[in-house]
Design an enzyme around this catalytic site. Structure first.
Site, PDB file in Angstrom:
ATOM      1  N   GLY A  54      11.970 -31.227  55.124  1.00 51.99           N
ATOM      2  CA  GLY A  54      13.680 -30.280  55.229  1.00 51.99           C
ATOM      3  C   GLY A  54      13.400 -30.132  56.539  1.00 51.99           C
ATOM      4  O   GLY A  54      12.066 -29.996  56.936  1.00 51.99           O
ATOM      5  N   VAL A 103       4.709 -38.744  48.918  1.00 49.71           N
ATOM      6  CA  VAL A 103       5.744 -38.722  48.315  1.00 49.71           C
ATOM      7  C   VAL A 103       5.592 -38.122  46.859  1.00 49.71           C
ATOM      8  O   VAL A 103       4.308 -38.451  45.669  1.00 49.71           O
ATOM      9  CB  VAL A 103       5.965 -40.531  47.784  1.00 49.71           C
ATOM     10  N   SER A 187      15.256 -17.008  48.377  1.00 48.17           N
ATOM     11  CA  SER A 187      15.755 -16.760  49.311  1.00 48.17           C
ATOM     12  C   SER A 187      16.844 -15.175  49.112  1.00 48.17           C
ATOM     13  O   SER A 187      15.980 -14.721  48.344  1.00 48.17           O
ATOM     14  CB  SER A 187      16.935 -17.580  48.451  1.00 48.17           C
ATOM     15  N   TYR A 200      22.044 -21.255  42.142  1.00 48.86           N
ATOM     16  CA  TYR A 200      20.785 -20.877  42.667  1.00 48.86           C
ATOM     17  C   TYR A 200      20.362 -19.770  43.193  1.00 48.86           C
ATOM     18  O   TYR A 200      18.865 -19.489  43.000  1.00 48.86           O
ATOM     19  CB  TYR A 200      21.247 -21.437  44.626  1.00 48.86           C
ATOM     20  N   ALA A 202      19.986 -17.265  40.500  1.00 48.36           N
ATOM     21  CA  ALA A 202      18.307 -17.422  38.928  1.00 48.36           C
ATOM     22  C   ALA A 202      17.906 -17.904  39.169  1.00 48.36           C
ATOM     23  O   ALA A 202      17.004 -17.530  38.934  1.00 48.36           O
ATOM     24  CB  ALA A 202      19.847 -18.256  37.594  1.00 48.36           C
ATOM     25  N   LYS A 204      16.110 -18.533  42.382  1.00 53.91           N
ATOM     26  CA  LYS A 204      15.084 -17.661  43.630  1.00 53.91           C
ATOM     27  C   LYS A 204      15.257 -16.655  42.650  1.00 53.91           C
ATOM     28  O   LYS A 204      13.767 -16.283  42.982  1.00 53.91           O
ATOM     29  CB  LYS A 204      16.402 -17.863  44.510  1.00 53.91           C
TER      30      LYS A 204
HETATM   31  N1  LIG Z   1      17.613 -23.490  55.295  1.00 54.62           N
HETATM   32  C1  LIG Z   1      18.052 -21.667  54.689  1.00 54.62           C
HETATM   33  O1  LIG Z   1      18.618 -21.186  55.172  1.00 54.62           O
HETATM   34  C2  LIG Z   1      17.657 -21.015  53.748  1.00 54.62           C
HETATM   35  C3  LIG Z   1      17.662 -19.912  52.981  1.00 54.62           C
HETATM   36  C4  LIG Z   1      16.703 -18.797  51.797  1.00 54.62           C
HETATM   37  C5  LIG Z   1      15.808 -20.520  51.193  1.00 54.62           C
HETATM   38  N2  LIG Z   1      15.988 -21.526  51.801  1.00 54.62           N
HETATM   39  C6  LIG Z   1      15.095 -22.170  50.959  1.00 54.62           C
HETATM   40  O2  LIG Z   1      13.655 -22.792  51.696  1.00 54.62           O
HETATM   41  C7  LIG Z   1      13.807 -24.118  51.219  1.00 54.62           C
HETATM   42  C8  LIG Z   1      13.433 -24.646  52.620  1.00 54.62           C
HETATM   43  O3  LIG Z   1      15.298 -24.770  52.646  1.00 54.62           O
HETATM   44  P1  LIG Z   1      15.680 -25.764  54.143  1.00 54.62           P
HETATM   45  O4  LIG Z   1      16.947 -25.432  54.307  1.00 54.62           O
HETATM   46  O5  LIG Z   1      14.330 -26.923  54.258  1.00 54.62           O
HETATM   47  O6  LIG Z   1      16.316 -27.324  53.474  1.00 54.62           O
HETATM   48  P2  LIG Z   1      16.225 -28.824  53.622  1.00 54.62           P
HETATM   49  O7  LIG Z   1      16.200 -29.049  55.122  1.00 54.62           O
HETATM   50  O8  LIG Z   1      17.332 -29.399  52.551  1.00 54.62           O
HETATM   51  O9  LIG Z   1      15.716 -29.673  53.058  1.00 54.62           O
HETATM   52  C9  LIG Z   1      14.804 -29.800  51.582  1.00 54.62           C
HETATM   53  C10 LIG Z   1      13.465 -30.160  51.031  1.00 54.62           C
HETATM   54  O10 LIG Z   1      13.692 -29.913  50.034  1.00 54.62           O
HETATM   55  C11 LIG Z   1      12.795 -31.603  49.617  1.00 54.62           C
HETATM   56  N3  LIG Z   1      13.543 -31.677  48.034  1.00 54.62           N
HETATM   57  C12 LIG Z   1      14.689 -31.786  47.434  1.00 54.62           C
HETATM   58  N4  LIG Z   1      14.419 -31.820  46.440  1.00 54.62           N
HETATM   59  C13 LIG Z   1      13.517 -31.887  45.578  1.00 54.62           C
HETATM   60  C14 LIG Z   1      12.357 -32.455  44.705  1.00 54.62           C
HETATM   61  N5  LIG Z   1      13.750 -32.963  43.485  1.00 54.62           N
HETATM   62  N6  LIG Z   1      11.259 -33.219  44.893  1.00 54.62           N
HETATM   63  C15 LIG Z   1      10.849 -33.227  46.279  1.00 54.62           C
HETATM   64  N7  LIG Z   1      11.357 -32.056  47.276  1.00 54.62           N
HETATM   65  C16 LIG Z   1      12.659 -32.016  47.123  1.00 54.62           C
HETATM   66  C17 LIG Z   1      13.834 -32.316  50.066  1.00 54.62           C
HETATM   67  O11 LIG Z   1      12.919 -33.582  50.277  1.00 54.62           O
HETATM   68  P3  LIG Z   1      13.844 -35.093  50.478  1.00 54.62           P
HETATM   69  O12 LIG Z   1      14.994 -35.291  50.055  1.00 54.62           O
HETATM   70  O13 LIG Z   1      12.795 -35.478  51.642  1.00 54.62           O
HETATM   71  O14 LIG Z   1      12.648 -35.535  48.956  1.00 54.62           O
HETATM   72  C18 LIG Z   1      13.607 -31.704  51.921  1.00 54.62           C
HETATM   73  O15 LIG Z   1      12.580 -31.934  52.674  1.00 54.62           O
HETATM   74  C19 LIG Z   1      14.841 -24.919  49.738  1.00 54.62           C
HETATM   75  O16 LIG Z   1      13.706 -23.657  48.954  1.00 54.62           O
HETATM   76  C20 LIG Z   1      15.695 -23.792  50.262  1.00 54.62           C
HETATM   77  O17 LIG Z   1      16.096 -23.331  48.855  1.00 54.62           O
HETATM   78  C21 LIG Z   1      16.158 -22.079  52.609  1.00 54.62           C
END
Ligand SMILES: NC(=O)c1ccc[n+]([C@@H]2O[C@H](COP(=O)([O-])OP(=O)(O)OC[C@H]3O[C@@H](n4cnc5c(N)ncnc54)[C@H](OP(=O)(O)O)[C@@H]3O)[C@@H](O)[C@H]2O)c1
Length: 294
Positions: A54, A103, A187, A200, A202, A204
């Site tokens: 991601g 994986v 988050s 979400y 809850a 986090k």
């Molecule tokens: N972006 C933001 O603004 C933001 C803000 C606050 C917190 N966060 C947190 O930061 C983290 C990463 O966010 P991101 O923005 O990088 O999201 P993203 O681009 O959507 O990436 C999410 C990642 O999580 C993986 N994933 C989802 N469900 C999964 C599962 N059941 N098992 C294993 N892997 C899984 C996806 O992998 P595959 O789909 O390839 O399996 C992908 O690699 C998350 O925890 C998110 O809540 C993000």
């Protein structure tokens, strides 16, 4: 009239507005730039990153690989994993270590167990675990009275239960070595709440309490556990068109960059981050400080 003010008068208003808007903005840091002093911070370190395919996860993997680590990059989809690893190879950011695709589905306990075991069988040891996989319900986000049970289950199982089971597996591998670092991705939504994203929030918020609790348990084994709480981090497909509305809500007036979250994760994992545990590192451009304006 002074020469300076005469020149100012000649500049069109639109150009003045452009300069005002863009000057003082931190430019995007080029991906994977390694400072001379950081070059080999992670040489010999073996680190797993979940959700490594991601936006934030791949930036974290890149930062660690660029500084010498061997990284187990995890995701559910083999093709996606392959593409990210190929990109890292093409860009020659792997310096000293290896990038091992794994994986791993964080909602599947066996998959977590097998993924960690596979990584350790290939590297011999687990030094750090970045519990990053997850996300919100996005298109399915709704007020709680309309929310579907299966969406609530999916969000909680992925973000909260997934983080707990992964940390459990990481701790099992680290306790015998009497050292290790675990980072859990929370988050600002977990700290403050957000309408239509209560599931979400809850999940986090749960991660914050979980982090403090296991930090207390694991300190005696030389293992630190900390949280990162990003605000809005630039993630192209999700944020398209919403930038001005969203960036108005933090005092730095821009999205965070994935590289900036990666830098923070790297700092926590590095030796500079050895003497804090149980903390929540907020990286949100000031969004959680309070209300901006009305
Ligand atoms: N972006 C933001 O603004 C933001 C803000 C606050 C917190 N966060 C947190 O930061 C983290 C990463 O966010 P991101 O923005 O990088 O999201 P993203 O681009 O959507 O990436 C999410 C990642 O999580 C993986 N994933 C989802 N469900 C999964 C599962 N059941 N098992 C294993 N892997 C899984 C996806 O992998 P595959 O789909 O390839 O399996 C992908 O690699 C998350 O925890 C998110 O809540 C993000």
């Amino acid at each position: 009239m002074s020469f300076g003010s005469a020149v100012k008068k000649l500049i069109p208003k639109s150009l003045k507005r452009y300069i005002k808007k863009n000057m003082g903005q931190t430019p995007r840091q080029a991906d994977y730039i390694v400072r001379e002093s950081d070059k080999e911070r992670f040489l010999g370190k073996n680190i797993i990153v979940t959700g490594g395919t991601g936006a934030i996860g791949s930036a974290v993997c890149a930062r660690l690989l660029a500084e010498g680590a061997t990284v187990g990059i995890c995701g559910r989809n083999e093709e996606k994993l392959k593409a990210v690893v190929e990109k890292f190879e093409r860009e020659k950011i792997i310096r000293g270590g290896k990038c091992i695709p794994i994986v791993l589905d964080v909602t599947d306990d066996k998959s977590i167990h097998d993924g960690v075991a596979e990584f350790i069988s290939k590297t011999g040891r687990l030094d750090a675990f970045v519990n990053n996989a997850g996300g919100g319900a996005r298109g399915d986000s709704k007020p709680i009275f309309e929310q579907d049970i299966d969406v609530i289950d999916r969000v909680l199982n992925t973000n909260l239960r997934g983080t707990i089971v992964c940390a459990r597996e990481a701790a099992k591998a680290m306790v015998p070595n009497k050292r290790g670092k675990i980072i859990n991705m929370s988050s600002v939504v977990g700290m403050n709440g957000k309408a239509t994203m209560s599931d979400y929030a809850a999940s986090k918020a749960g991660i914050l309490g979980f982090t403090k609790s296991i930090a207390l348990e694991l300190g005696q084994y030389g293992i630190t556990v900390n949280c990162i709480s990003p605000g809005m981090v630039n993630q192209i497909p999700f944020d398209k068109g919403s930038e001005p509305r969203t960036t108005n809500k933090n005092c730095l007036g821009r999205f965070g960059y994935t590289d900036e979250v990666a830098d923070l994760a790297a700092y926590i994992i590095s030796d500079s981050g050895n003497y804090f545990t149980g903390h929540n590192f907020v990286i949100d451009g000031g969004r959680s400080l309070g209300l901006m304006g009305d």
